[in-house]
Design an enzyme around this catalytic site. Structure first.
Site, PDB file in Angstrom:
ATOM      1  CB  SER A 143     -14.000 -10.681   3.828  1.00 42.55           C
ATOM      2  OG  SER A 143     -14.093 -11.519   2.689  1.00 42.55           O
ATOM      3  CE1 TYR A 157      -8.496 -10.596   3.519  1.00 46.82           C
ATOM      4  CE2 TYR A 157     -10.152 -12.172   2.759  1.00 46.82           C
ATOM      5  CZ  TYR A 157      -9.715 -10.863   2.929  1.00 46.82           C
ATOM      6  OH  TYR A 157     -10.522  -9.825   2.501  1.00 46.82           O
TER       7      TYR A 157
HETATM    8  P1  NAP Z   1      -6.616  -2.898  -2.031  1.00 48.16           P
HETATM    9  O1  NAP Z   1      -7.146  -2.257  -3.261  1.00 48.16           O
HETATM   10  O2  NAP Z   1      -5.469  -3.850  -2.140  1.00 48.16           O
HETATM   11  O3  NAP Z   1      -6.257  -1.747  -0.987  1.00 48.16           O
HETATM   12  C1  NAP Z   1      -5.741  -2.079   0.260  1.00 48.16           C
HETATM   13  C2  NAP Z   1      -5.417  -0.808   1.008  1.00 48.16           C
HETATM   14  O4  NAP Z   1      -4.955  -1.187   2.320  1.00 48.16           O
HETATM   15  C3  NAP Z   1      -4.305  -0.015   0.352  1.00 48.16           C
HETATM   16  O5  NAP Z   1      -4.675   1.349   0.364  1.00 48.16           O
HETATM   17  C4  NAP Z   1      -3.092  -0.263   1.246  1.00 48.16           C
HETATM   18  O6  NAP Z   1      -2.203   0.859   1.358  1.00 48.16           O
HETATM   19  C5  NAP Z   1      -3.769  -0.477   2.584  1.00 48.16           C
HETATM   20  N1  NAP Z   1      -2.928  -1.227   3.521  1.00 48.16           N
HETATM   21  C6  NAP Z   1      -2.479  -2.512   3.409  1.00 48.16           C
HETATM   22  N2  NAP Z   1      -1.727  -2.822   4.483  1.00 48.16           N
HETATM   23  C7  NAP Z   1      -1.714  -1.722   5.282  1.00 48.16           C
HETATM   24  C8  NAP Z   1      -1.102  -1.421   6.521  1.00 48.16           C
HETATM   25  N3  NAP Z   1      -0.351  -2.332   7.173  1.00 48.16           N
HETATM   26  N4  NAP Z   1      -1.300  -0.187   7.052  1.00 48.16           N
HETATM   27  C9  NAP Z   1      -2.051   0.738   6.412  1.00 48.16           C
HETATM   28  N5  NAP Z   1      -2.652   0.501   5.226  1.00 48.16           N
HETATM   29  C10 NAP Z   1      -2.472  -0.710   4.667  1.00 48.16           C
HETATM   30  O7  NAP Z   1      -7.745  -3.722  -1.268  1.00 48.16           O
HETATM   31  P2  NAP Z   1      -9.346  -3.585  -1.194  1.00 48.16           P
HETATM   32  O8  NAP Z   1      -9.911  -4.655  -2.035  1.00 48.16           O
HETATM   33  O9  NAP Z   1      -9.774  -2.191  -1.394  1.00 48.16           O
HETATM   34  O10 NAP Z   1      -9.560  -4.044   0.318  1.00 48.16           O
HETATM   35  C11 NAP Z   1      -9.988  -3.163   1.333  1.00 48.16           C
HETATM   36  C12 NAP Z   1     -10.589  -4.008   2.438  1.00 48.16           C
HETATM   37  O11 NAP Z   1     -11.692  -4.740   1.919  1.00 48.16           O
HETATM   38  C13 NAP Z   1      -9.636  -5.036   3.028  1.00 48.16           C
HETATM   39  O12 NAP Z   1      -9.821  -5.116   4.422  1.00 48.16           O
HETATM   40  C14 NAP Z   1     -10.066  -6.331   2.377  1.00 48.16           C
HETATM   41  O13 NAP Z   1      -9.754  -7.454   3.151  1.00 48.16           O
HETATM   42  C15 NAP Z   1     -11.561  -6.095   2.263  1.00 48.16           C
HETATM   43  N6  NAP Z   1     -12.228  -6.933   1.285  1.00 48.16           N
HETATM   44  C16 NAP Z   1     -11.943  -6.811  -0.040  1.00 48.16           C
HETATM   45  C17 NAP Z   1     -12.598  -7.643  -0.945  1.00 48.16           C
HETATM   46  C18 NAP Z   1     -12.341  -7.584  -2.436  1.00 48.16           C
HETATM   47  O14 NAP Z   1     -12.815  -8.488  -3.160  1.00 48.16           O
HETATM   48  N7  NAP Z   1     -11.650  -6.576  -2.940  1.00 48.16           N
HETATM   49  C19 NAP Z   1     -13.534  -8.573  -0.484  1.00 48.16           C
HETATM   50  C20 NAP Z   1     -13.776  -8.666   0.866  1.00 48.16           C
HETATM   51  C21 NAP Z   1     -13.130  -7.841   1.742  1.00 48.16           C
HETATM   52  P3  NAP Z   1      -1.170   1.289   0.162  1.00 48.16           P
HETATM   53  O15 NAP Z   1      -2.050   1.802  -0.947  1.00 48.16           O
HETATM   54  O16 NAP Z   1      -0.327   2.349   0.768  1.00 48.16           O
HETATM   55  O17 NAP Z   1      -0.434   0.048  -0.214  1.00 48.16           O
END
Ligand code: NAP
Length: 248
Positions: A143, A157
């Site tokens: 991130s 985080y």
């Molecule tokens: P999201 O829409 O909330 O999706 C998160 C995913 O992670 C979900 O599919 C969830 O599974 C899964 N997950 C959470 N805890 C888990 C665990 N213990 N074991 C297995 N799966 C788990 O989030 P996102 O925004 O797509 O984020 C994806 C990645 O991008 C993350 O690493 C996040 O930190 C990073 N990121 C996101 C942003 C942003 O602005 N969105 C920015 C920087 C970095 P379930 O569907 O089964 O709950």
């Protein structure tokens, strides 16, 4: 048969977009999810409808035995494992450090750091030429918070993502003779459901004005970078980062 790709947390958000795009480029995708089976099934269905191959598998990436079973299943079902996207991640309610408790640190670091380490370890055991594998590619989802620090929202985080950056640099070097490339994508503000966990439903609108491009990114825009790093087009890239963050 295409090469097997494990994407953690691929039922929703960036992981789901990556699964759909990777399958279009020929990867056989294992869609890992934690709690939301319906979302993971929907990603699989979309991949099948576009003529690709995908399977779902439930596992908590923070649980060592579940991660071991996840990779064993993938190895049996996908014939060979050629890629891992360490995407599963979480964050908690926005607050200053002095208001956070230790249990929260355990939860955030268990998923974001321990989970990525466990999955990377299993990937090495299956992919490394040192262990009879065919090599491969790991992409860690970090991130921009690793650079910016997440002040007043979630320095825990941000610190966990700093650990992912360090892991990317160290593991890339460690695995360079194992024929495994290790890179990371640092997304900025991306329009996914993760922001609901911050407790601030307006977070995306509130922060968009501070981004040079004045808008959030989409999950597919991040997926494009991830799938490129996975591919042979990035064959001379290891230990490097793509900031997919609208200039932030
Ligand atoms: P999201 O829409 O909330 O999706 C998160 C995913 O992670 C979900 O599919 C969830 O599974 C899964 N997950 C959470 N805890 C888990 C665990 N213990 N074991 C297995 N799966 C788990 O989030 P996102 O925004 O797509 O984020 C994806 C990645 O991008 C993350 O690493 C996040 O930190 C990073 N990121 C996101 C942003 C942003 O602005 N969105 C920015 C920087 C970095 P379930 O569907 O089964 O709950």
């Amino acid at each position: 048969m295409g090469q097997g790709l494990i994407i953690t947390g691929a039922g929703r958000g960036i992981g789901a977009a990556t699964a759909i795009l990777a399958a279009k480029t020929g990867w056989y995708v294992l869609v890992n999810y934690h709690k939301n089976r319906q979302a993971a099934e929907s990603v699989c269905e979309q991949i099948h409808n576009q003529g690709g191959f995908a399977m779902i598998y439930q596992a908590d990436v923070a649980d060592e035995s579940q991660v071991v079973d996840l990779f064993s299943f993938a190895n049996q079902q996908l014939s060979s494992i050629g890629g891992l996207v360490n995407n599963a991640g979480t964050l908690e309610t926005s607050m200053r450090l002095e208001n956070m408790d230790g249990a929260r640190f355990d939860r955030v670091f268990a998923t974001n750091v321990k989970g990525s380490l466990l999955c990377a370890r299993e990937a090495v055991r299956y992919m490394s030429v040192r262990h009879g594998g065919q090599g491969g590619s790991i992409v860690n989802v970090s991130s921009v918070a690793a650079r910016l620090g997440g002040p007043n929202e979630y320095v825990d985080y941000a610190a966990s993502k700093g650990a992912i950056d360090t892991l990317t640099v160290g593991l890339a070097s460690e695995l360079s003779e194992d024929e495994i490339r290790v890179n990371a994508v640092r997304p900025g503000l991306i329009d996914t459901e993760i922001h609901q966990l911050s407790g601030d439903p307006d977070r995306i609108n509130r922060i968009s004005k501070y981004i040079p491009m004045k808008r959030p990114g989409s999950a597919t825009e991040v997926a494009n970078s991830i799938v490129w790093l996975l591919s042979n087009q990035a064959s001379y890239c290891t230990g490097t980062f793509i900031d997919c963050s609208g200039g932030r």
